[in-house]
Structures are given as structure tokens and as C-alpha cells.
Design a protein around this motif. Sequence first.
Motif, PDB file in Angstrom:
ATOM      1  N   ALA A  33       0.894  -1.085  -0.038  1.00 14.79           N
ATOM      2  CA  ALA A  33      -0.055   0.064   0.025  1.00 14.79           C
ATOM      3  C   ALA A  33       0.966   1.218  -0.053  1.00 14.79           C
ATOM      4  N   VAL A  34       0.617   2.057  -0.938  1.00 10.84           N
ATOM      5  CA  VAL A  34       1.550   3.265  -1.181  1.00 10.84           C
ATOM      6  C   VAL A  34       0.627   4.451  -1.269  1.00 10.84           C
ATOM      7  N   ALA A  35       1.126   5.625  -0.566  1.00 11.64           N
ATOM      8  CA  ALA A  35       0.310   6.713  -0.836  1.00 11.64           C
ATOM      9  C   ALA A  35       1.169   7.817  -0.987  1.00 11.64           C
ATOM     10  N   LYS A  43       1.246  24.572   6.622  1.00 11.99           N
ATOM     11  CA  LYS A  43       0.167  23.631   6.809  1.00 11.99           C
ATOM     12  C   LYS A  43       0.588  22.290   7.051  1.00 11.99           C
ATOM     13  N   ALA A  44      -0.565  21.443   7.598  1.00 12.19           N
ATOM     14  CA  ALA A  44      -0.315  20.062   8.055  1.00 12.19           C
ATOM     15  C   ALA A  44      -0.205  19.273   6.815  1.00 12.19           C
ATOM     16  N   ARG A  45       0.792  18.102   7.075  1.00  8.17           N
ATOM     17  CA  ARG A  45       0.761  17.214   6.098  1.00  8.17           C
ATOM     18  C   ARG A  45      -0.521  16.460   5.962  1.00  8.17           C
ATOM     19  N   GLU A  46      -0.975  16.160   4.412  1.00  7.56           N
ATOM     20  CA  GLU A  46      -2.083  15.580   4.316  1.00  7.56           C
ATOM     21  C   GLU A  46      -2.061  14.506   3.199  1.00  7.56           C
ATOM     22  N   VAL A  47      -2.812  13.328   3.322  1.00  2.65           N
ATOM     23  CA  VAL A  47      -2.814  12.665   2.361  1.00  2.65           C
ATOM     24  C   VAL A  47      -3.418  12.886   1.163  1.00  2.65           C
ATOM     25  N   VAL A  48      -3.047  12.663  -0.149  1.00  2.12           N
ATOM     26  CA  VAL A  48      -3.550  13.040  -1.359  1.00  2.12           C
ATOM     27  C   VAL A  48      -4.340  11.825  -1.966  1.00  2.12           C
ATOM     28  N   ALA A  49      -3.826  10.603  -2.160  1.00  4.62           N
ATOM     29  CA  ALA A  49      -4.238   9.538  -2.711  1.00  4.62           C
ATOM     30  C   ALA A  49      -3.255   8.213  -2.359  1.00  4.62           C
ATOM     31  N   CYS A  50      -3.787   7.206  -2.534  1.00  2.00           N
ATOM     32  CA  CYS A  50      -3.296   6.011  -2.056  1.00  2.00           C
ATOM     33  C   CYS A  50      -3.651   4.963  -3.137  1.00  2.00           C
ATOM     34  N   VAL A  51      -3.013   3.596  -3.205  1.00  2.82           N
ATOM     35  CA  VAL A  51      -3.169   2.674  -4.032  1.00  2.82           C
ATOM     36  C   VAL A  51      -2.709   1.530  -3.678  1.00  2.82           C
ATOM     37  N   THR A  52      -3.469   0.529  -3.435  1.00  2.00           N
ATOM     38  CA  THR A  52      -3.138  -1.036  -2.954  1.00  2.00           C
ATOM     39  C   THR A  52      -2.325  -1.782  -3.906  1.00  2.00           C
ATOM     40  N   SER A  53      -1.949  -2.743  -3.309  1.00  2.00           N
ATOM     41  CA  SER A  53      -1.129  -3.650  -4.460  1.00  2.00           C
ATOM     42  C   SER A  53      -1.703  -4.276  -5.608  1.00  2.00           C
ATOM     43  N   ASP A  54      -3.209  -4.437  -5.232  1.00  2.00           N
ATOM     44  CA  ASP A  54      -4.109  -4.785  -6.488  1.00  2.00           C
ATOM     45  C   ASP A  54      -4.680  -3.811  -7.059  1.00  2.00           C
ATOM     46  N   GLY A  55      -4.353  -2.493  -6.933  1.00  2.00           N
ATOM     47  CA  GLY A  55      -4.473  -1.414  -7.848  1.00  2.00           C
ATOM     48  C   GLY A  55      -5.992  -0.350  -7.337  1.00  2.00           C
ATOM     49  N   CYS A  95       6.068  10.239  -0.802  1.00  2.00           N
ATOM     50  CA  CYS A  95       5.158   9.151  -1.164  1.00  2.00           C
ATOM     51  C   CYS A  95       5.598   8.436   0.291  1.00  2.00           C
ATOM     52  N   ALA A  96       4.753   7.430   0.726  1.00  2.00           N
ATOM     53  CA  ALA A  96       4.882   6.636   1.922  1.00  2.00           C
ATOM     54  C   ALA A  96       4.276   5.389   1.544  1.00  2.00           C
ATOM     55  N   ALA A  97       4.952   4.098   2.329  1.00  2.00           N
ATOM     56  CA  ALA A  97       4.422   2.998   2.177  1.00  2.00           C
ATOM     57  C   ALA A  97       4.036   2.389   3.521  1.00  2.00           C
ATOM     58  N   ASP A  98       2.986   1.909   3.633  1.00  2.00           N
ATOM     59  CA  ASP A  98       2.785   0.655   5.070  1.00  2.00           C
ATOM     60  C   ASP A  98       1.489   0.367   4.637  1.00  2.00           C
ATOM     61  N   ARG A  99       1.441  -1.006   5.154  1.00  2.00           N
ATOM     62  CA  ARG A  99       0.070  -1.744   5.096  1.00  2.00           C
ATOM     63  C   ARG A  99      -1.105  -1.127   5.376  1.00  2.00           C
ATOM     64  N   ALA A 100      -0.945   0.031   6.217  1.00  2.00           N
ATOM     65  CA  ALA A 100      -2.383   0.421   7.027  1.00  2.00           C
ATOM     66  C   ALA A 100      -2.549   1.704   6.146  1.00  2.00           C
ATOM     67  N   ILE A 101      -1.849   2.251   5.188  1.00  2.00           N
ATOM     68  CA  ILE A 101      -2.265   3.583   4.854  1.00  2.00           C
ATOM     69  C   ILE A 101      -3.446   3.767   4.047  1.00  2.00           C
TER      70      ILE A 101
END
Length: 133
Positions: A33-35, A43-55, A95-101
Motif C-alpha cells: 500500500a503506497v500513498a 500547513k499540516a501534512r495531508e494524504v492525497v491518494a493511495c493505491v493498494t497492491s491490487d490497484g 510518498c509513503a508505504a505501509d500496509r495501513a495507509i
Amino acid sequence: WPLVESGGGLVVQPGGSLRLSCSASEFTKDFNAVAWFRQAPGKAREVVACVTSDGRDSYRDAVKGRFAVSRDNAEQTVYLQMNSLKFEDTAEYYCAADRAICEDLDHFNADIPASRWSLYAYWGKGTQVTVSS
């Protein structure tokens, strides 16, 4: 840095497009899982988008319909295609990677608290995106 971003460092006009890349390194043990996050000055850091291993992809509302996240598992690379860029998209992108993202993005409706994202396993050092006329 376990993850390496590229594609930024440019000034793009409003309405323009840019594609960022995030590649895993030998130090990245879990690239499932990569986001993409971003942080604008003051400003605070914010998530933009995420994609799992299966897309499966998820986005924060502000970028839906304009940004698209995709991945090439063979190349261990995740992309962020940004179209119709706005002034407010100017930020350092990480970008960040973690199974929980991706689960966190959905659970927190994209407002992932710092107490969560600060624990994610792998990060890149960031790449600057500037939208200016």
C-alpha cells in the motif's frame, strides 16, 4: 531514504499537468500500500491518494477527478498523475508505504492524524511541486 520520489522540481502553470514517481529501494520491505502526501508551507501534512497492491485507489476530495494514482508492480514504482493543477496544489509531495495507509485514508476520510502517519514504515524525502503563473 527507502522511497525515492521524482518528477517534481518544476514550476507548472495553473491548468497544467505533472507526473510524479515513487520508487522502492533495496530498503523497502513492504511496497504493498503506497500513498502520496503533501505539505504546503505552514500547513499540516495531508494524504492525497493511495493505491493498494491490487490497484484499488482512493483520493482526498480536493483532488478527485484531477489526480490519478497508479502503479507498476514489476518496476516497484507508483505514479501520481496530476492534471488541472491549481495554485493550492503547491506543496512538497511525499510518498509513503505501509500496509495501513489505504485503510486509514478510508477510515479517516483522508484526514489521517499525524499520530498515525508519523508511524508509517517507509517514506521518501519529498519532491517540490509549484503551481504558478
